[in-house]
Design a protein around this motif. Sequence first.
Motif, mmCIF file in Angstrom:
data_model
loop_
_atom_site.group_PDB
_atom_site.id
_atom_site.type_symbol
_atom_site.label_atom_id
_atom_site.label_comp_id
_atom_site.label_asym_id
_atom_site.label_seq_id
_atom_site.Cartn_x
_atom_site.Cartn_y
_atom_site.Cartn_z
ATOM 1 N N ALA A 81 0.762 -1.298 -0.007
ATOM 2 C CA ALA A 81 0.050 0.072 -0.139
ATOM 3 C C ALA A 81 1.004 1.319 -0.113
ATOM 4 O O ALA A 81 0.740 2.308 -0.784
ATOM 5 N N LEU A 82 1.975 1.216 0.623
ATOM 6 C CA LEU A 82 2.865 2.271 0.990
ATOM 7 C C LEU A 82 3.666 2.777 -0.242
ATOM 8 O O LEU A 82 3.549 3.568 -0.922
ATOM 9 N N GLN A 83 4.095 1.504 -1.036
ATOM 10 C CA GLN A 83 4.791 1.665 -2.350
ATOM 11 C C GLN A 83 3.871 1.851 -3.316
ATOM 12 O O GLN A 83 4.195 2.662 -4.218
ATOM 13 N N ASN A 84 2.547 1.907 -3.281
ATOM 14 C CA ASN A 84 1.673 2.286 -4.290
ATOM 15 C C ASN A 84 1.205 3.924 -3.811
ATOM 16 O O ASN A 84 0.111 4.368 -4.481
ATOM 17 N N GLY A 85 1.685 4.216 -2.798
ATOM 18 C CA GLY A 85 1.488 5.880 -2.541
ATOM 19 C C GLY A 85 0.212 6.159 -1.725
ATOM 20 O O GLY A 85 -0.205 7.263 -1.711
ATOM 21 N N LYS A 86 -0.374 5.010 -0.959
ATOM 22 C CA LYS A 86 -1.364 5.088 -0.228
ATOM 23 C C LYS A 86 -0.900 5.315 1.296
ATOM 24 O O LYS A 86 0.148 4.731 1.752
ATOM 25 N N CYS A 107 -0.789 15.251 7.242
ATOM 26 C CA CYS A 107 0.338 14.591 7.991
ATOM 27 C C CYS A 107 1.081 13.846 7.289
ATOM 28 O O CYS A 107 0.240 12.585 6.907
ATOM 29 N N LEU A 108 2.409 13.712 7.244
ATOM 30 C CA LEU A 108 3.006 12.811 6.483
ATOM 31 C C LEU A 108 4.065 12.020 7.475
ATOM 32 O O LEU A 108 4.027 12.626 8.644
ATOM 33 N N CYS A 109 4.521 11.022 7.315
ATOM 34 C CA CYS A 109 5.486 10.198 7.939
ATOM 35 C C CYS A 109 6.968 10.786 7.511
ATOM 36 O O CYS A 109 7.454 10.903 6.536
ATOM 37 N N LYS A 110 7.680 10.828 8.650
ATOM 38 C CA LYS A 110 9.028 11.405 8.534
ATOM 39 C C LYS A 110 9.983 10.014 8.510
ATOM 40 O O LYS A 110 9.610 9.145 9.116
ATOM 41 N N GLU A 111 11.209 10.170 7.933
ATOM 42 C CA GLU A 111 12.286 8.939 8.122
ATOM 43 C C GLU A 111 12.167 8.410 9.454
ATOM 44 O O GLU A 111 12.277 9.288 10.389
ATOM 45 N N ALA A 119 9.619 3.116 4.202
ATOM 46 C CA ALA A 119 8.706 3.108 2.826
ATOM 47 C C ALA A 119 7.690 4.446 3.069
ATOM 48 O O ALA A 119 7.558 4.928 2.027
ATOM 49 N N ALA A 120 7.095 4.529 4.061
ATOM 50 C CA ALA A 120 6.186 5.782 4.180
ATOM 51 C C ALA A 120 6.870 7.110 3.698
ATOM 52 O O ALA A 120 6.310 7.992 3.000
ATOM 53 N N ALA A 121 7.921 7.252 4.359
ATOM 54 C CA ALA A 121 8.713 8.548 4.135
ATOM 55 C C ALA A 121 9.221 8.754 2.635
ATOM 56 O O ALA A 121 9.171 9.863 2.050
ATOM 57 N N GLU A 122 9.613 7.425 2.274
ATOM 58 C CA GLU A 122 10.020 7.418 0.654
ATOM 59 C C GLU A 122 8.917 7.948 -0.045
ATOM 60 O O GLU A 122 9.075 8.406 -1.244
ATOM 61 N N HIS A 123 7.717 7.171 0.007
ATOM 62 C CA HIS A 123 6.726 7.474 -0.903
ATOM 63 C C HIS A 123 5.882 8.523 -0.441
ATOM 64 O O HIS A 123 4.658 8.864 -0.941
ATOM 65 N N GLY A 124 6.080 9.255 0.441
ATOM 66 C CA GLY A 124 5.309 10.642 0.795
ATOM 67 C C GLY A 124 3.998 10.469 1.419
ATOM 68 O O GLY A 124 3.252 11.098 1.326
ATOM 69 N N CYS A 125 4.015 9.094 2.351
ATOM 70 C CA CYS A 125 2.514 8.618 2.898
ATOM 71 C C CYS A 125 2.750 9.061 4.159
ATOM 72 O O CYS A 125 3.673 9.164 4.908
ATOM 73 N N ALA A 126 1.202 9.224 4.872
ATOM 74 C CA ALA A 126 1.207 8.938 6.197
ATOM 75 C C ALA A 126 1.404 7.765 6.734
ATOM 76 O O ALA A 126 0.702 6.593 6.049
ATOM 77 N N LEU A 127 1.737 7.390 7.979
ATOM 78 C CA LEU A 127 1.777 6.045 8.561
ATOM 79 C C LEU A 127 1.531 6.212 9.943
ATOM 80 O O LEU A 127 2.023 6.781 10.899
#
Lengths: 378, 378
Positions: free
Chosen positions: A78-83, A306-310, A103-111
């Motif tokens: 899901a994260l790799q698909n940008g969700k 709100c996004l996920c940081k590294e 993965a969340a940080a890499e794809h600009g997603c929230a987790l």
Amino acid sequence: MKIGLLGCGVVGSGVLKIVDGMQDSSFAIAKILVRTPAKITEACMTADPDEILNDAGINVIVECMGGLEPARTYVLQALQNGKSVVTSNKKMFALYEQELRTAAAEHGCALRYEACAGGGIPWIHELERIRRIDGISSVRGIMNGTTNYILSNMTASGMQFEQALAEAQAKGYAEADPTDDIDGYDVRSKTAISAMTAFGMPADPGDIPVFGIRTVQAQDLAWGKAHNRILKLIGRAEHTNGSLSACVMPVFLKNTDILAAVGSNLNAVEAVSDTLGPSMYIGQGAGSLPTAHAVVQDLLTIRDGCLCKEPEARVPVSESGRTAQYYVRTVNPHAFADITAEKADTNILLSREITLTELCTYIEKASDSSLFIAEVEK
Amino acid sequence: MKIGLLGCGVVGSGVLKIVDGMQDSSFAIAKILVRTPAKITEACMTADPDEILNDAGINVIVECMGGLEPARTYVLQALQNGKSVVTSNKKMFALYEQELRTAAAEHGCALRYEACAGGGIPWIHELERIRRIDGISSVRGIMNGTTNYILSNMTASGMQFEQALAEAQAKGYAEADPTDDIDGYDVRSKTAISAMTAFGMPADPGDIPVFGIRTVQAQDLAWGKAHNRILKLIGRAEHTNGSLSACVMPVFLKNTDILAAVGSNLNAVEAVSDTLGPSMYIGQGAGSLPTAHAVVQDLLTIRDGCLCKEPEARVPVSESGRTAQYYVRTVNPHAFADITAEKADTNILLSREITLTELCTYIEKASDSSLFIAEVEK
């Protein structure tokens, strides 16, 4: 916001109920993954995960399947698909947070994972919020409703563990296989997640020492009562001089400790921070609607941006000199002779102030499967 | 964000300390209003409010002067000049919220008040956050640290009220004029503010019945002890069928109530909502840094974007049939004969289940200035 729901059990059905009840057109559950085609009862249900994970119209995934796999693979996909992802799966998230947060940080997603520790209590949110201003030095709490219910019941009635466990199972507070709860593994995941959020110090949950309540007996609670103490299973983590100390352990709390008053199946968590000092949050740590409430809070937070940081790199867990007195009940008391400060009974002793690491060397030597260990609160 | 600070006493100096310590370039305290020119010790200080309120470069005002005037006028002027406001002044805000919230909405400003109820506890924030999902049906809590300290001390030691008050004053927990605390007016403001936030139902604080602890005696706490109950000053509000019931009253809590375990000068507040059930928050309800922490949280919330909506119209406070049993200590017990269920002592009686309105008619007839009233928790 179009939501894909993975899993429609206790938590998932609660999420469905709350989202339906809110009648907020800004978010809707578009598709639901069920385990087998036989479970499909509505048009929005599917047994094929790709129908959800590859649906470009779905922008947030709620994972409440439980278990390590396939939950981890689905969340990663899901994260790799940008969700963006909201998960209530503490065991999976505690174990794989490095991979998933990266993965969340890499794809600009929230987790987000509010439901993973403290259930309906806004614990993760408040830790994040306190950290906007304060450093947090320690966290501790009653993080498992099942064991709190069992210990509270044993304390009130004097009944034995086996009976209290059976009652908890009959009331739906304990699962058929209660291992994760009574051996402290559930609290261990939550302790790792709390430390990660409170201090920015993730750790391998496997590095956190864990002592459960499987071997607790009525006589242990009787000792507590005679000494004005109440036994609770406590997860704790401290951050001192850049090192992380953490542990899951039954603790004989003083009667005057507020945590000692938190009975039934409630959870209670406390953070100590620079300007607030201790602040405590009490509520339902499990159950369909409270846990689903936490999931929906995460959804609203994601909607509002709100996004996920590294992720920070994982740190080792160490005792960093922390000492305590321990209550030890064992059929082999002479194995603990070197560290015994007081004999409370034939098979019960109180240790002198020692580190947990030191205690563990004696526990190994004693080789006693009925051993029960608890910390005596200072 | 350039901040103008009105008042640099206990709370204001805490705000200054926290903001300085954060070293966050996104906000800074530009000017500080002090009471008289003699108090000016730094270049950013002024004794002229217009220098701050009319400074176009300042976009947020923090008001922690206390008192009704000129605080109210300054806040109003700030809002009219398009500046957002954070206030810690519960008495002023509870009284004038209609006027101030209307002005804030009219001028597109934020108006936040986290520090006004619960001090360092994220009470207002959590009520707002729960309401994103749930309806809230009731709130209650220990909302005053001074009276909690006095009652906890009396409970533990058996000392009389006068001595406990003197000790609280010596420790800085009570002011020289303790009226607002011990007569319950401080809790009344906080109860009005809590009801407004939890239910969207503002009320005139003057409409909320208030019973304080000025007349409490050691014998009242002894009665509680003998009946497994702990006395706390409780603010409560309930929302039923569109009507608001609210009250400030000493309550003999059951020993098993978690609130009963909250001692010292701590505050504890609880909300009951649809999907969470009861959730409780415990922490420091006063003091320089905890209260300032709440103010700075509001500043961060404003920085991240949040405006004030039009206020709801005030509603009347009613009992809506709520009944309870009351503990009454009076030199004039025969005045309560009609509602007496049990005589506990020559001058102590327990009422039958009655409404507060009914009780008040008898209190008026009794005309006893040493009267002490407490609710007995069901």
